[in-house]
Design a protein around this motif. Structure first.
Motif, PDB file in Angstrom:
ATOM      1  N   GLY A  54     -46.809   7.638 -17.169  1.00  0.00           N
ATOM      2  CA  GLY A  54     -46.676   8.379 -18.421  1.00  0.00           C
ATOM      3  C   GLY A  54     -45.232   8.492 -18.875  1.00  0.00           C
ATOM      4  O   GLY A  54     -44.923   8.326 -20.063  1.00  0.00           O
ATOM      5  N   ASN A  55     -44.313   8.753 -17.928  1.00  0.00           N
ATOM      6  CA  ASN A  55     -42.897   8.848 -18.270  1.00  0.00           C
ATOM      7  C   ASN A  55     -42.351   7.510 -18.745  1.00  0.00           C
ATOM      8  O   ASN A  55     -41.548   7.444 -19.687  1.00  0.00           O
ATOM      9  N   ALA A  56     -42.774   6.422 -18.088  1.00  0.00           N
ATOM     10  CA  ALA A  56     -42.315   5.093 -18.502  1.00  0.00           C
ATOM     11  C   ALA A  56     -42.782   4.768 -19.916  1.00  0.00           C
ATOM     12  O   ALA A  56     -42.011   4.266 -20.751  1.00  0.00           O
ATOM     13  N   LEU A  57     -44.061   5.054 -20.205  1.00  0.00           N
ATOM     14  CA  LEU A  57     -44.572   4.830 -21.554  1.00  0.00           C
ATOM     15  C   LEU A  57     -43.860   5.713 -22.574  1.00  0.00           C
ATOM     16  O   LEU A  57     -43.547   5.279 -23.688  1.00  0.00           O
ATOM     17  N   LEU A  58     -43.615   6.956 -22.192  1.00  0.00           N
ATOM     18  CA  LEU A  58     -42.953   7.897 -23.097  1.00  0.00           C
ATOM     19  C   LEU A  58     -41.557   7.417 -23.456  1.00  0.00           C
ATOM     20  O   LEU A  58     -41.155   7.452 -24.626  1.00  0.00           O
ATOM     21  N   GLN A  59     -40.793   6.964 -22.465  1.00  0.00           N
ATOM     22  CA  GLN A  59     -39.428   6.508 -22.717  1.00  0.00           C
ATOM     23  C   GLN A  59     -39.426   5.259 -23.591  1.00  0.00           C
ATOM     24  O   GLN A  59     -38.595   5.120 -24.499  1.00  0.00           O
ATOM     25  N   GLN A  60     -40.341   4.332 -23.315  1.00  0.00           N
ATOM     26  CA  GLN A  60     -40.404   3.101 -24.106  1.00  0.00           C
ATOM     27  C   GLN A  60     -40.763   3.395 -25.557  1.00  0.00           C
ATOM     28  O   GLN A  60     -40.150   2.864 -26.487  1.00  0.00           O
ATOM     29  N   CYS A  61     -41.743   4.241 -25.742  1.00  0.00           N
ATOM     30  CA  CYS A  61     -42.160   4.582 -27.107  1.00  0.00           C
ATOM     31  C   CYS A  61     -41.101   5.413 -27.823  1.00  0.00           C
ATOM     32  O   CYS A  61     -40.925   5.287 -29.047  1.00  0.00           O
ATOM     33  N   ALA A  62     -40.391   6.272 -27.079  1.00  0.00           N
ATOM     34  CA  ALA A  62     -39.339   7.082 -27.699  1.00  0.00           C
ATOM     35  C   ALA A  62     -38.228   6.204 -28.244  1.00  0.00           C
ATOM     36  O   ALA A  62     -37.674   6.465 -29.320  1.00  0.00           O
ATOM     37  N   VAL A  63     -37.884   5.149 -27.521  1.00  0.00           N
ATOM     38  CA  VAL A  63     -36.865   4.213 -28.006  1.00  0.00           C
ATOM     39  C   VAL A  63     -37.317   3.550 -29.299  1.00  0.00           C
ATOM     40  O   VAL A  63     -36.549   3.410 -30.252  1.00  0.00           O
ATOM     41  N   ASP A  64     -38.582   3.140 -29.366  1.00  0.00           N
ATOM     42  CA  ASP A  64     -39.108   2.518 -30.582  1.00  0.00           C
ATOM     43  C   ASP A  64     -39.098   3.474 -31.764  1.00  0.00           C
ATOM     44  O   ASP A  64     -38.957   3.043 -32.912  1.00  0.00           O
ATOM     45  N   CYS A  65     -39.245   4.770 -31.494  1.00  0.00           N
ATOM     46  CA  CYS A  65     -39.275   5.772 -32.569  1.00  0.00           C
ATOM     47  C   CYS A  65     -37.892   6.329 -32.876  1.00  0.00           C
ATOM     48  O   CYS A  65     -37.756   7.176 -33.767  1.00  0.00           O
ATOM     49  N   GLY A  66     -36.871   5.906 -32.138  1.00  0.00           N
ATOM     50  CA  GLY A  66     -35.524   6.416 -32.367  1.00  0.00           C
ATOM     51  C   GLY A  66     -35.303   7.809 -31.833  1.00  0.00           C
ATOM     52  O   GLY A  66     -34.442   8.535 -32.330  1.00  0.00           O
ATOM     53  N   LEU A  67     -36.061   8.208 -30.796  1.00  0.00           N
ATOM     54  CA  LEU A  67     -35.949   9.538 -30.214  1.00  0.00           C
ATOM     55  C   LEU A  67     -35.375   9.453 -28.804  1.00  0.00           C
ATOM     56  O   LEU A  67     -35.419   8.402 -28.159  1.00  0.00           O
ATOM     57  N   THR A  68     -34.837  10.561 -28.345  1.00  0.00           N
ATOM     58  CA  THR A  68     -34.364  10.690 -26.970  1.00  0.00           C
ATOM     59  C   THR A  68     -35.151  11.821 -26.319  1.00  0.00           C
ATOM     60  O   THR A  68     -35.005  12.986 -26.698  1.00  0.00           O
ATOM     61  N   VAL A  69     -35.992  11.476 -25.357  1.00  0.00           N
ATOM     62  CA  VAL A  69     -36.890  12.449 -24.726  1.00  0.00           C
ATOM     63  C   VAL A  69     -36.650  12.433 -23.223  1.00  0.00           C
ATOM     64  O   VAL A  69     -36.579  11.360 -22.613  1.00  0.00           O
ATOM     65  N   LYS A  70     -36.520  13.613 -22.630  1.00  0.00           N
ATOM     66  CA  LYS A  70     -36.339  13.729 -21.188  1.00  0.00           C
ATOM     67  C   LYS A  70     -37.683  13.562 -20.486  1.00  0.00           C
ATOM     68  O   LYS A  70     -38.705  14.052 -20.938  1.00  0.00           O
ATOM     69  N   SER A  71     -37.682  12.843 -19.356  1.00  0.00           N
ATOM     70  CA  SER A  71     -38.915  12.616 -18.600  1.00  0.00           C
ATOM     71  C   SER A  71     -39.435  13.931 -18.029  1.00  0.00           C
ATOM     72  O   SER A  71     -38.661  14.855 -17.726  1.00  0.00           O
ATOM     73  N   PHE A  72     -40.752  14.013 -17.862  1.00  0.00           N
ATOM     74  CA  PHE A  72     -41.375  15.206 -17.317  1.00  0.00           C
ATOM     75  C   PHE A  72     -41.221  15.231 -15.793  1.00  0.00           C
ATOM     76  O   PHE A  72     -41.329  14.191 -15.119  1.00  0.00           O
ATOM     77  N   ASP A  73     -41.001  16.439 -15.248  1.00  0.00           N
ATOM     78  CA  ASP A  73     -40.799  16.590 -13.799  1.00  0.00           C
ATOM     79  C   ASP A  73     -42.105  16.847 -13.061  1.00  0.00           C
ATOM     80  O   ASP A  73     -42.345  16.296 -11.981  1.00  0.00           O
TER      81      ASP A  73
END
Length: 605
Positions: A64-83
């Motif tokens: 989920g974190n890997a998908l989130l980071q990849q999609c955040a880059v495509d959307c121009g966002l910076t999101v911290k991974s969930f712990d």
């Protein structure tokens, strides 16, 4: 499902979509087969089951974190991974913003697939005229058209708006050269020198420029028509007609709303007997040939207010002017009450310049006849005006060599020596024509530290986006909308869109990124304010303490400086309210105290 049973998404997307959906349904059903409240009971019964569940949870979180980071880059966002699960619950809004951005981009891609964004659907509509009345009752006509194809998409020289890459001059061949073309890079700004600097500074003007002559009357405006030049053959034919002429009148029409640096759309060139209107969008890579005339010191190039025209000629075509006569400077030297071209046209030609089309979109093709006539009028009378002004300067000169003419030529040379350079954005100090400092001074808007930080961050985002998309900052985010965002500081995409009415396209597409930029700027400003406040409240004082120690041979006195730090009793360590830190400390303490053996499971824990 075995890997060989999974359809190829390229060959059978519907089959792949169905198998993926079945897998998701099966995984969800398996996860929901055990009630949430009974998970702890089953974990206590089977240690291997507990390990498998923990491993599956960690694997799912990592995916989920890997998908989130990849999609955040495509959307121009910076999101911290969930712990962990608590972090997911607490910050689930970040995942929602990323999903919203993906859905919006997917919608845009579906429109392209369905053919809504194909070139056939972006045909330029017929030009429309919108009249705008002003206080002086002059009606400006804003002539525009929908779906104008962006000309820079067809430019053979790619547009580079990066401030870190210096402007690369386009001139490769230097006609009428007194010195060879210098390609030595200037150390200060890593740019190349002006190729005609020596020729302009050592020019020998034709003697006819310092002789009073009878002004040559222009051809009747109503009974003549301009020649439209939009092909290489027509350009070469025009150049043949320019041979033998000693004066040329030149003017340009420019567009900078749908482009970051802007580009020249039209060139008007007039001789004593003919007017030419050149389509510079079609002949952009061919106009360097005009240096045969523009760089010829024996030919006078007459322009009015040439500051912008000089750099546009360099930037777009690699054209340089040697022997420039700017009719603006005689109006200053002769102390005219007005200095515009419209005033000169009225004074010397009794021609009322139609400035109602100053807001026209010069990208429109084919060019409407009324715009063609408007463009032609700027140069049709200019050579006659040049004759009249030159004669007046010579007649009022205090020396026989025409000192007033030389003053105007000297100032014109200073304009011709201008060199085009890209605008560099100063994010730290806000200096420069497009810096945030000028806007801050102009608007005089009172801001608190957080609003100031948001203002700088949004101003920087606007410039960066305008460069990337090759749009003007006015198109990306107008000033009044930027100040509305600064005033309200919205933290979600809906709030960003709500501050902008009507919402610009690039703002709507990047609403999540803008909201995140605002959030980060506010947090950084708050942290800086806290640090500064802590330093101000921490008062340091030095106290001198004296102590006496008895010794066998007498007493010894010791003097020392003790630094005292005074803190307000109300100061509380903000880390005490950091729930994540508290949780981490509690977990570490529990790990130290927990037993490695158990009566139920033995020493396997």
């Amino acid at each position: 499902m075995a890997s060989q049973d999974i359809p190829d998404p390229i060959k059978d997307f519907k089959g792949y979509q169905g198998s993926l959906f079945k897998s998701l349904v099966a995984a969800t059903a398996a996860a929901n087969s055990i009630p949430v409240e009974e998970w702890g009971f089953f974990r206590s019964l089977d240690r291997q089951f507990a390990k498998d569940v923990d491993q599956a949870g960690a694997s799912s979180l990592a995916i989920g974190n890997a998908l989130l980071q990849q999609c955040a880059v495509d959307c121009g966002l910076t999101v911290k991974s969930f712990d962990d699960i608590d972090d997911v619950v607490e910050r689930y809004g970040a995942a929602t913003d990323v999903c919203d951005g993906l859905l919006e981009k997917a919608d845009h891609c579906l429109d392209e697939i369905s053919g809504k964004h194909t070139p056939e659907n972006f045909k330029q509509d017929n030009p429309e005229v919108t009249q705008i009345a002003t206080k002086d009752k002059l009606e400006y006509k804003f002539l525009h058209a929908n779906n104008v194809v962006r000309p820079q998409m067809k430019f053979k020289d790619p547009v580079n708006n990066s401030s870190s890459v210096p402007f690369e001059r386009k001139i490769k061949y230097k006609p009428h050269a007194l010195v060879p073309l210098d390609s030595t890079i200037v150390a200060e700004d890593k740019s190349l020198p002006h190729p005609y600097e020596y020729e302009i500074e050592h020019i020998e003007y034709p003697k006819s420029m310092f002789t009073v002559t009878e002004p040559e009357m222009y051809k009747p405006y109503d009974t003549t028509s301009p020649t439209w030049v939009d092909t290489e053959e027509a350009l070469l034919d025009m150049m043949k007609r320019l041979e033998g002429h000693q004066e040329l009148a030149v003017d340009l029409e420019h567009h900078n709303y749908r482009s970051y640096q802007g580009f020249t759309c039209l060139m008007q060139l007039s001789t004593r007997d003919q007017d030419f209107v050149i389509d510079t969008l079609e002949l952009r890579d061919k106009l360097w040939m005009l240096n045969e005339y523009f760089a010829n010191p024996e030919i006078v190039k007459v322009l009015h207010g040439a500051d912008s025209d000089i750099v546009w000629l360099q930037r777009d075509f690699g054209l340089y002017i040697v022997n420039l006569f700017d009719t603006y400077f005689p109006t200053k030297v002769l102390d005219f009450p007005h200095h515009s071209l419209a005033y000169l046209l009225k004074t010397y030609c009794n021609f009322d310049a139609d400035k109602k089309y100053q807001l026209a979109d010069w990208r429109i093709r084919p060019l409407p006849q009324e715009m063609l006539e408007y463009a032609r009028s700027d140069t049709h009378f200019l050579l006659y005006i040049y004759d009249r002004l030159r004669n007046e300067l010579l007649e009022k000169s205090t020396s026989e060599d025409g000192n007033l003419v030389k003053i105007c030529l000297q100032r014109s040379n200073e304009v011709a020596l201008q060199k085009y350079e890209k605008e560099v954005y100063d994010a730290e100090n806000g200096l420069g024509p497009g810096g945030w400092k000028n806007m801050l001074i102009k608007w005089k808007y009172a801001m608190n530290p957080q609003q100031l930080a948001v203002f700088k961050a949004l101003h920087s985002w606007r410039d960066h986006t305008a460069r990337d998309e090759d749009e003007s900052w006015r198109y990306v985010l107008p000033n009044h909308m930027l100040m509305a965002l600064v005033e309200r500081m919205p933290l979600d995409s809906s709030g960003v869109i709500g501050c902008c009415n009507p919402c610009p396209t690039l703002v709507r597409m990047n609403a999540q990124a803008i909201a995140y930029t605002i959030q980060q700027a506010k947090m950084n400003a708050l942290q800086t304010t806290k640090e500064q406040g802590f330093k101000e409240e921490t008062a340091e004082s030095t106290k001198i303490e004296t102590s006496t120690t008895a010794a066998k041979n007498g007493s010894v006195t010791t003097t020392m400086q003790v630094q005292q730090v005074k803190r307000n009793a109300s100061d509380v360590d903000p880390s005490l309210f950091d729930l994540k830190k508290v949780k981490k400390i509690r977990t570490e303490t529990a790990a130290k105290l927990e037993k490695k053996t158990s009566a139920l499971f033995g020493s396997c824990l």
